[in-house]
Structure formats: structure tokens, C-alpha cells
Design an enzyme around this catalytic site. Structure first.
Site, PDB file in Angstrom:
ATOM      1  N   TRP A 101      -1.696  -1.627  -6.846  1.00 37.14           N
ATOM      2  CA  TRP A 101      -0.986  -1.968  -5.600  1.00 37.14           C
ATOM      3  C   TRP A 101       0.112  -2.992  -5.835  1.00 37.14           C
ATOM      4  O   TRP A 101       1.173  -2.916  -5.235  1.00 37.14           O
ATOM      5  CB  TRP A 101      -1.966  -2.410  -4.506  1.00 37.14           C
ATOM      6  CG  TRP A 101      -2.750  -1.231  -4.062  1.00 37.14           C
ATOM      7  CD1 TRP A 101      -4.070  -0.988  -4.296  1.00 37.14           C
ATOM      8  CD2 TRP A 101      -2.251  -0.077  -3.372  1.00 37.14           C
ATOM      9  NE1 TRP A 101      -4.418   0.241  -3.794  1.00 37.14           N
ATOM     10  CE2 TRP A 101      -3.331   0.827  -3.218  1.00 37.14           C
ATOM     11  CE3 TRP A 101      -1.005   0.304  -2.866  1.00 37.14           C
ATOM     12  CZ2 TRP A 101      -3.204   2.065  -2.588  1.00 37.14           C
ATOM     13  CZ3 TRP A 101      -0.875   1.540  -2.234  1.00 37.14           C
ATOM     14  CH2 TRP A 101      -1.957   2.400  -2.100  1.00 37.14           C
ATOM     15  N   ASP A 171      -1.251  -9.883  -0.371  1.00 40.70           N
ATOM     16  CA  ASP A 171      -1.605  -8.548   0.146  1.00 40.70           C
ATOM     17  C   ASP A 171      -3.122  -8.499   0.257  1.00 40.70           C
ATOM     18  O   ASP A 171      -3.817  -8.179  -0.706  1.00 40.70           O
ATOM     19  CB  ASP A 171      -1.086  -7.463  -0.803  1.00 40.70           C
ATOM     20  CG  ASP A 171      -1.565  -6.064  -0.401  1.00 40.70           C
ATOM     21  OD1 ASP A 171      -2.295  -5.947   0.599  1.00 40.70           O
ATOM     22  OD2 ASP A 171      -1.186  -5.099  -1.096  1.00 40.70           O
ATOM     23  N   LYS A 195      -9.662  -1.060   6.368  1.00 38.82           N
ATOM     24  CA  LYS A 195     -10.804  -1.402   5.513  1.00 38.82           C
ATOM     25  C   LYS A 195     -11.749  -2.330   6.273  1.00 38.82           C
ATOM     26  O   LYS A 195     -12.817  -1.915   6.669  1.00 38.82           O
ATOM     27  CB  LYS A 195     -10.316  -2.009   4.202  1.00 38.82           C
ATOM     28  CG  LYS A 195      -9.475  -0.995   3.397  1.00 38.82           C
ATOM     29  CD  LYS A 195      -8.433  -1.678   2.607  1.00 38.82           C
ATOM     30  CE  LYS A 195      -7.352  -0.793   2.021  1.00 38.82           C
ATOM     31  NZ  LYS A 195      -7.696   0.488   1.466  1.00 38.82           N
TER      32      LYS A 195
HETATM   33  N1  PMP Z   1      -2.330  -2.753  -0.773  1.00 41.47           N
HETATM   34  C1  PMP Z   1      -3.626  -2.604  -1.071  1.00 41.47           C
HETATM   35  C2  PMP Z   1      -4.340  -3.698  -1.807  1.00 41.47           C
HETATM   36  C3  PMP Z   1      -4.292  -1.435  -0.702  1.00 41.47           C
HETATM   37  O1  PMP Z   1      -5.582  -1.266  -1.000  1.00 41.47           O
HETATM   38  C4  PMP Z   1      -3.591  -0.421   0.004  1.00 41.47           C
HETATM   39  C5  PMP Z   1      -4.240   0.845   0.475  1.00 41.47           C
HETATM   40  N2  PMP Z   1      -5.403   1.221  -0.053  1.00 41.47           N
HETATM   41  C6  PMP Z   1      -2.229  -0.620   0.271  1.00 41.47           C
HETATM   42  C7  PMP Z   1      -1.641  -1.803  -0.118  1.00 41.47           C
HETATM   43  C8  PMP Z   1      -1.440   0.402   1.000  1.00 41.47           C
HETATM   44  O2  PMP Z   1      -1.857   0.365   2.316  1.00 41.47           O
HETATM   45  P1  PMP Z   1      -1.443   1.401   3.440  1.00 41.47           P
HETATM   46  O3  PMP Z   1      -2.083   2.698   3.067  1.00 41.47           O
HETATM   47  O4  PMP Z   1      -1.981   0.786   4.685  1.00 41.47           O
HETATM   48  O5  PMP Z   1       0.045   1.498   3.449  1.00 41.47           O
END
Ligand code: PMP
Length: 359
Positions: A101, A171, A195
Site C-alpha cells: 500500500w 494511512d 475494515k
Molecule cells: N491502504 C491500505 C493500508 C489498505 O489496506 C487499503 C485497502 N485494502 C487501501 C489503502 C486502499 O483502500 P480503498 O480500497 O479504500 O481505496
């Protein structure tokens, strides 16, 4: 029948929350319609939104001087929105890369800004976090972005990075509400809701007010933190159902001991699962002990041919979504706030049986 759902997100929600939403669904607050059908500008929804925000502020002990925004576009959208709001063209920003991520966030930021990766755990195959002080934060960076919990490989910081005064961006998609956090150390926290906070469709941004007012002209208005803050996140139609459900989840967090209560419950679950994995002689977790995630627990078996049978037999036993992320394989149990200790114990029992049959 309800299963124990180990999905990384959208993830399991507390049963009490789902039941309350069900009870309220057809006739919300006596209005003869559901919360999904009311105007976001009407008094009932405006009050519902404000009370969810108040609960978030209370639960996370968010100090004065921070705005809470309730936006769309997911955490991925924030990978673009943050450089567009907090950096000027030609400026640079710092990143700590501890997994998939942060890697994606870096790639997205590079469209708008120079991104310096001041610590990179790629060489360790993202199995640890860099030690505090082992990296140099750039003095002129607009901010430092890091990922307190990397969802895919289950790598979690056991400290908050020192930045020497530069705004810190976290994040927190897969760790928010899992334990107490000192919000005052951050310039901005963001998290996709799906989550620990509710259904997908909502991303929460907690931003220090002195960082507002800097959005670039090309920043889309719906992602302009300053405009959204001035409009109470209702510049356009917000994700009303997700926002409402966040309020119910926060009520549940409060009723279960707040973030201290969540931390206690989550530590007990993580200790039980890692303890079993480490002693099993059959399963392994590749992450250094101090960086093991409380929320996402990846594990491997020596023979990868056993992965598919593990996942399918577990599903038959009511333990679902245990496949690792498609990019890394193996198995992964996401054990967010809503997963009870009994669910983790049921998983451990299944893992023991599976190891005995296949060891
Ligand atoms: N950052 C992290 C740490 C994530 O786990 C995720 C999604 N699993 C995201 C960003 C992306 O999130 P979204 O699908 O809400 O755009």
C-alpha cells in the site's frame, strides 16, 4: 448461519451493529423510510452525521484543531488527494515504504510531486519496519507518509515515526480504532472504512486545521479538504449509509471499552494466533516479531499445494476468506475489531486438525 469471516476488507462487522441496522432499516427514526432514502441535507441525517463525528472524536480523543472529513474515493483516492492538498508543485514529499500500500501511494504521489523514499523495506521482502531514527526525514519535505499497518503482508509499526516538525501522514485503513493512538502526533490520518469502521464507500480523513487552505487549483473540489471542511463533508452527496453505519460501529466500540477495550481484545487474539503459529512446527509467519500486525496475520505452510485445501476446508468449517492476498499467496487471517476471540480460537482448532491430518 453466520460464519467467522476473516476477510481483509470489506470485513466482518459486529453482529450487534448489523442487528441494529436491520431493526432500523425500514423505518429509521420513525420517518417511515430507511436512512438510505432520506436527504443528506434534512435535519435527521445532518444530526446523525454530526453524532457519528462526535463519537469518532470522543473514541479517538481527537484534539481541538483537527477537522474530520467523510469522503469518497477510498483510501486509494487519498493517495492522490493528499499530495494535491498538502504539497505545492515542485515540492518534495517523504515516504517510508513497508509494503504494497505504501508502494501504491508512492506511485500515485509521483504523478503530482517528487517522492523521496527515505526508508524502504523491499529488500527485506517487507517483513519488518525500519527502526525509529534509522532514516533521515528531509527538512524541506511537505510531509512524511507512512502506513502504520500494511494489510497485505501484516506488517505494523510499533512506534510513531518522529518527523522533526514535518507533518506526519498515516494511512490507518487497516488499524484505525484497533488501539489508542495519539492523534496530536499526526498532520493527517486517513482510513477506508471497510475494515474497522463500517461498509465500503466512505473514507475518513482527520486533518490538522493549519494544513488546510493549500489545495492546488487542479485538485478536484470533492477532494479539496478545505472546501469539504467548510461544507461539513457535504459539498456533494456523501455516502450516507456508510456514515450512518460508522456511527453504529462507534457506539459498539464505546459499549465495549473504547479503544482501550479494543486493544485488549485485539492483543489477546493476536497473541493466541501468533503463539499457536510459532509453536506449531507446521505454519510460519514471516514478519519480525516487533512488527507483527494485530489485524492481519499472514501464514504459510511448507508445502504450497496444501494452501487451496486449507482455504476450502476452512470455509466448509465456517471459517471464510482465509486465502492470502492474490499478490503474495499463502493464507491470511484478518482479525479486525469485530472478530471475537472465539473466532480466533475456532481458527486455531481448525489449524491444529489440518496440521495433524497433513503433517
Ligand atoms: N491502504 C491500505 C493500508 C489498505 O489496506 C487499503 C485497502 N485494502 C487501501 C489503502 C486502499 O483502500 P480503498 O480500497 O479504500 O481505496
Amino acid at each position: 448461519m453466520r460464519v467467522y469471516n476473516f476477510s481483509a476488507g470489506p470485513a466482518m462487522l459486529p453482529l450487534e451493529v448489523l442487528e441494529r441496522a436491520k431493526d432500523e432499516l425500514l423505518d429509521w427514526q420513525g420517518g417511515g423510510m430507511s436512512v438510505m432514502e432520506v436527504s443528506h441535507r434534512g435535519k435527521p441525517f445532518v444530526e446523525c452525521a454530526a453524532s457519528a463525528e462526535a463519537a469518532l472524536r470522543e473514541v479517538m480523543s481527537i484534539p481541538e484543531g483537527y477537522k474530520c472529513l467523510f469522503l469518497q474515493g477510498g483510501a486509494y483516492g487519498e493517495f492522490a488527494a493528499i499530495p494535491l492538498n498538502l504539497s505545492a508543485a515542485g515540492q518534495s514529499v517523504d515516504f517510508i515504504n513497508t509494503g504494497d500500500w505504501s508502494t501504491k501511494a508512492i506511485a500515485e504521489a509521483k504523478k503530482y510531486v517528487t517522492a523521496n523514499v527515505i526508508a524502504d523495506e523491499k529488500a527485506s521482502n517487507f517483513s519488518r519496519v525500519p527502526a525509529q531514527g534509522s532514516y533521515q526525514v528531509s527538512k524541506d519535505a511537505a510531509y512524511l507518509h507512512y502506513t502504520p499497518n500494511e494489510t497485505i503482508r501484516g506488517v505494523e509499526f510499533d512506534y510513531v515515526p518522529e518527523t522533526g516538525g514535518i507533518p506526519l501522514i498515516g494511512d490507518m485503513s487497516s488499524t484505525i480504532l484497533s488501539r489508542p493512538v495519539d492523534v496530536s502526533k499526526f498532520g493527517l490520518i486517513f482510513a477506508g472504512a471497510q475494515k474497522n469502521m463500517g461498509p465500503s464507500g466512505l473514507v475518513v480523513v482527520i486533518v490538522r486545521e493549519d494544513l488546510l487552505g493549500k489545495a492546488r487549483t487542479e485538485c478536484p473540489s470533492v477532494w479539496d479538504f478545505t472546501q469539504q471542511a467548510a461544507a461539513d463533508s457535504m459539498l456533494n452527496t456523501p455516502p450516507t449509509f456508510s456514515w450512518y453505519l460508522l456511527g453504529l460501529v462507534l457506539d459498539w466500540v464505546k459499549a465495549n471499552g473504547g479503544l482501550e477495550g479494543m486493544a485488549k481484545r485485539n492483543k489477546a487474539k493476536a497473541d493466541a494466533l501468533y503463539g499457536y503459529i510459532d509453536g506449531s512446527g507446521f505454519y510460519t509467519n514471516p514478519v519480525e516479531k516487533n512488527a507483527r500486525s494485530w489485524m492481519n496475520v499472514p501464514f504459510l505452510v511448507a508445502n504450497p499445494e496444501l494452501e487451496k485445501p486449507f482455504v476450502s476446508e476452512a470455509a466448509k468449517a465456517g471459517l471464510t476468506n482465509l486465502a492470502g492476498h492474490r499478490s503474495v499467496g499463502g493464507m491470511r487471517a484478518s482479525i479486525y475489531n469485530a472478530m471475537p476471540l472465539e473466532g480466533v480460537q475456532a481458527l486455531i482448532d481448525f489449524m491444529k486438525d489440518f496440521a495433524a491430518k497433513n503433517g
